[in-house]
Structure formats: structure tokens, C-alpha cells
Design an enzyme around this catalytic site. Structure first.
Site, PDB file in Angstrom:
ATOM      1  N   HIS A 129       0.991  -3.561   1.567  1.00  0.00           N
ATOM      2  CA  HIS A 129       1.488  -3.391   0.198  1.00  0.00           C
ATOM      3  C   HIS A 129       0.281  -3.144  -0.704  1.00  0.00           C
ATOM      4  CE1 HIS A 129       3.192  -4.711  -3.692  1.00  0.00           C
ATOM      5  NE2 HIS A 129       4.387  -4.567  -3.157  1.00  0.00           N
ATOM      6  N   ASP A 206      -0.909 -11.963   4.276  1.00  0.00           N
ATOM      7  CA  ASP A 206       0.110 -11.776   3.246  1.00  0.00           C
ATOM      8  C   ASP A 206       1.462 -12.093   3.884  1.00  0.00           C
ATOM      9  OD1 ASP A 206       2.036 -10.874   1.490  1.00  0.00           O
ATOM     10  OD2 ASP A 206       1.199  -8.874   1.240  1.00  0.00           O
ATOM     11  N   GLN A 209       6.615 -11.057   2.932  1.00  0.00           N
ATOM     12  CA  GLN A 209       7.804 -10.524   3.586  1.00  0.00           C
ATOM     13  C   GLN A 209       8.208 -11.335   4.812  1.00  0.00           C
ATOM     14  OE1 GLN A 209       9.827  -8.136   2.505  1.00  0.00           O
ATOM     15  NE2 GLN A 209       8.580  -7.840   0.684  1.00  0.00           N
ATOM     16  N   LYS A 232      11.007 -14.268  -2.881  1.00  0.00           N
ATOM     17  CA  LYS A 232      11.438 -13.611  -1.646  1.00  0.00           C
ATOM     18  C   LYS A 232      12.289 -14.553  -0.789  1.00  0.00           C
ATOM     19  CE  LYS A 232       8.513 -10.038  -2.268  1.00  0.00           C
ATOM     20  NZ  LYS A 232       8.926  -8.663  -2.572  1.00  0.00           N
ATOM     21  N   CYS A 370       5.693   0.464  -2.895  1.00  0.00           N
ATOM     22  CA  CYS A 370       4.316  -0.011  -3.102  1.00  0.00           C
ATOM     23  C   CYS A 370       3.535   0.014  -1.799  1.00  0.00           C
ATOM     24  CB  CYS A 370       4.298  -1.408  -3.718  1.00  0.00           C
ATOM     25  SG  CYS A 370       4.877  -1.450  -5.418  1.00  0.00           S
TER      26      CYS A 370
END
Length: 412
Positions: A129, A206, A209, A232, A370
């Protein structure tokens, strides 16, 4: 794709009753919400926690001796402990509340600006991202460090041999997402971390997600940093967390100056507070932190194994149905992926499909998500992205597929 799982015994209709927004209509049609990778919906239990804070004990934390302040402080710090236990951090002060994943990444990037020198190397992946690309580019501009990019395969997986070839004593940092927001690819982060540590490089994962689908154990992974956004995973927007190993959090300088992050202040010198407050300048999103904890309680009450199995069933069902549509191409078919399908149909622009199916009450994301380098790899402007959550149903997928067929017929 994984081999089809056995049918999951999952009371989705009961779960759906927890989400007020799922009962509304859009353009006169029942809402079908398939934009969960952008933000998940919020159950009544989390909404109630937000309402409870503002109606019963709204007050600033840590600095007050009065009852409301103490109650708010206790609730906020209990939420920190819930997050610590959920991600299995060794210590509560290794959990830093942030405004979200992007804030957390920038906090770490800013800190490493004082630790890197010209010629040092940092590695990111081609699947990132923008929030896990741009801060590192800015860091390289500030320090003279060199950015290297792990290339990707056609199926959306990473070229791990290239990654290994990049690693050297010059490598200081590695930054990779746990799951691609654009394709749903689950990256082999344990292997990535082990190989980075073999050359003494630090690793930031990260997890934005991954967190709605996978219960990450940061100690088992041996991650140096792991970052997540609450919105999220059934929580509110504007709050997230940075997990960092204590040794790294002690070494990095503060990201922002102000109240709360200090031990002493004079005009001659300021000393900084201990962890976690060193990185939490100013009045935090108190309600958001408390609601984040409530969201974790809610998801854990359902069970992440149950969620993962049910979402895998949805993914397989939707993939099969969509591939029946002529000229439809799915991007990202790695063996390990979460419940995300990015696709295009022939030469039809994804925005046009998204606009038409919105008129039918269906929410999807269109564009580059993104993740422009991913789209550039496939030589496309973007995709239609349908992302599923544990409160979605196969019946909704049927409605979605029929809507996509209708859009195709109108646009062909």
C-alpha cells in the site's frame, strides 16, 4: 487458491443482526457491502461502548484524580492490555496507540531517520500500500539510504529468491505487508522475518489487511514492529496500534513532542516519559482506544478460526461464480490469500462497473486501491475489488454476480 474447505457451520444470520447498517437500503435495494478491505462495519456492541464512554465517563486520562478521569484511564489502559493479549505482545507497554496504520508506519520511519546513514539499504515489496512505500521513500531522501523492491509474480506472490539475493550486511530494515490490500495475497512473513534477522535487519509488518482475518502472534512471528488499524476489524476509524519490541521502542526517538510524552520539562531540557507514553503525545483518541478493545472482544467471541474458515468458503464460492462470466479476469491467484477478489472485465473501466452496481445497492471499491505499483505491474488502471467479511453471505454474492453481469451487458 486453497482446496475447497468443508462447509462451515456458521450462524451468519445471527451475526448480521449485530450490525445495524446491514439492514439499510441503498438506492431502494438492500445493502450488499463488499468494501470490507477499505473499512469494516461496526457491530452494536462496539457502538454501545462508544455511547457508554460519552454518556457515562467522558474525561481526559492519566492526569486527573477525579473519578471520571480514573474510570476513563482504567478503560483505556484495559483496552491496551486487550490488544497486547490479542497479538501476544510480551508487555503492555510494547503496544502504542496510534491514529492508524499510516501513523504507526510514519512513527517508525521518523525514528529510523536518526539511525540510518548513506548507503544503508531498506527493502519493501512490490505489493505494498502507498502508506508502506511513501514514508520509506521519504526516509531514503532524508538519509541517503537505498530502497530495494522485492518483485512480484503474475499470481500476486513475491519472488522470494530475489528477496534473499537483496539481503546483505547493508540491509537495515525490511517492510512488508502481511496481506495485500489489492490482491488478498498472504505473504510468507515468518520466512521474511527470519531471513531479515539473519543479517540483523529489523522488520516492520503492515498487518492492516491481515488483522480482520488472521490472529497474528507477534512473538511467534518474531516481528520487530507490527501495525494495525481498528477500522479494518469492526472498530472505529482514527485509531490503531503499533507493536514494537521494547528494545526498539527504547532506541527510537519520540515522534511528536507535547503533553503526556514527557517526564520533566524546563526551558533548558526536556526528558521523556517511559514507554508507552513516550510515543503518545497529547490527548489520545480515548473513546477510539476503548472501542478498539471492544471490537477485539467481539471478534474473539466469534473466533478467528471460525471467521477464517467461513470467509474462505465465501472466497471460493465468489471466485467460482465470477469466473463463469466471459472475459472476467481475476488478479491475484496466489495459493494463500484472504477474502479479496480484484477483477476486470475485458476493456470495461472498473469505475463504470462500480458505478452501475452501486445503483443496485452494492458497495465495492474501484481504482488502484492505493497500490499503483501493483496496477502498473499488470498494466491496468485499476480493478473492481470485492472484499468479504464474516457477516456477508452467499446470497449476497449471488446478487453481486448478477449485478456484475448486468453491468457488463450495459457496458459492452
Amino acid at each position: 487458491m486453497k482446496v475447497a474447505a468443508e462447509k462451515v457451520n456458521f450462524d451468519v444470520e445471527s451475526i448480521r443482526k449485530d450490525f445495524p447498517i446491514l439492514s439499510r437500503t441503498v438506492n431502494g435495494k438492500p445493502l450488499v457491502y463488499f468494501d470490507n478491505a477499505a473499512t469494516s462495519q461496526t457491530p452494536q456492541q462496539v457502538i454501545d461502548a462508544i455511547t457508554d464512554y460519552y454518556t457515562r465517563y467522558n474525561a481526559n486520562i492519566h492526569r486527573g484524580v477525579h473519578t471520571l478521569s480514573q474510570e476513563a484511564t482504567d478503560a483505556y489502559e484495559q483496552a491496551r492490555i486487550k490488544i497486547q493479549k490479542h497479538f501476544n505482545a510480551a508487555k503492555a507497554h510494547e503496544i502504542i496507540f496510534t491514529a492508524g496504520t499510516t501513523h504507526a508506519i510514519n512513527l517508525v520511519a521518523n525514528g529510523f531517520a536518526s539511525l540510518l546513514k548513506k548507503g544503508d539499504e531498506i527493502i519493501v515489496s512490490a505489493l505494498e500500500h502507498h502508506s508502506n512505500i511513501v514514508p520509506w521513500q521519504m526516509l531514503c531522501e532524508r538519509t541517503g539510504a537505498v530502497l530495494k523492491v522485492i518483485p512480484m509474480n503474475e499470481d500476486g506472490s513475491l519472488k522470494m529468491a530475489d528477496y534473499e539475493a537483496f539481503l546483505s550486511k547493508k540491509t537495515k530494515l525490511v517492510f512488508v505487508n502481511h496481506v495485500s490490500n489489492a490482491l488478498g495475497t498472504v505473504n510468507p512473513i515468518k520466512e521474511i522475518i527470519e531471513k531479515a534477522h539473519s543479517v540483523d535487519a529489523a522488520v516492520l509488518i503492515d498487518g492492516a489487511q491481515a488483522a480482520p482475518h488472521i490472529k497474528a502472534d507477534v512473538q511467534e512471528l518474531d516481528a520487530d514492529f507490527y501495525v494495525v488499524s481498528a477500522h479494518k476489524m469492526c472498530g472505529p476509524t482514527g485509531v490503531g496500534m503499533l507493536y514494537g519490541k521494547e528494545k526498539w521502542l527504547k532506541e527510537l526517538p519520540p515522534y511528536q513532542g507535547g503533553g503526556e510524552m514527557i517526564a520533566t520539562v524546563t526551558f533548558e531540557k526536556t526528558t521523556y516519559a517511559d514507554l508507552p507514553h513516550k510515543f503518545e503525545a497529547g490527548t489520545p483518541n480515548i473513546c477510539g482506544g476503548i472501542a478498539f478493545g471492544a471490537a477485539l472482544d467481539y471478534m474473539n467471541s466469534i473466533g478467528f478460526d471460525n471467521i477464517a474458515a467461513y470467509e474462505q468458503e465465501l472466497l471460493e464460492y465468489a471466485t467460482e461464480k465470477l469466473l463463469e462470466i466471459e472475459d472476467l479476469k481475476i488478479y491475484g491467484l496466489s495459493k494463500e490469500k484472504t477474502a479479496v477478489i480484484s477483477f476486470n472485465i475485458g476493456e470495461i473501466h472498473p469505475y463504470d462497473i462500480g458505478t452501475i452496481i452501486d445503483k443496485l445497492g452494492i458497495a465495492v471499491r474501484t481504482g488502484h486501491h492505493c497500490a499503483q505499483p501493483v496496477m502498473d505491474f499488470y498494466k491496468i488502471p485499476g480493478t473492481v475489488r470485492a472484499s468479504f467479511a464474516f457477516y456477508n453471505t452467499k446470497e449476497e454474492i449471488d446478487i453481486f454476480v448478477e449485478a456484475v453481469k448486468r453491468a457488463k451487458n450495459m457496458l459492452s
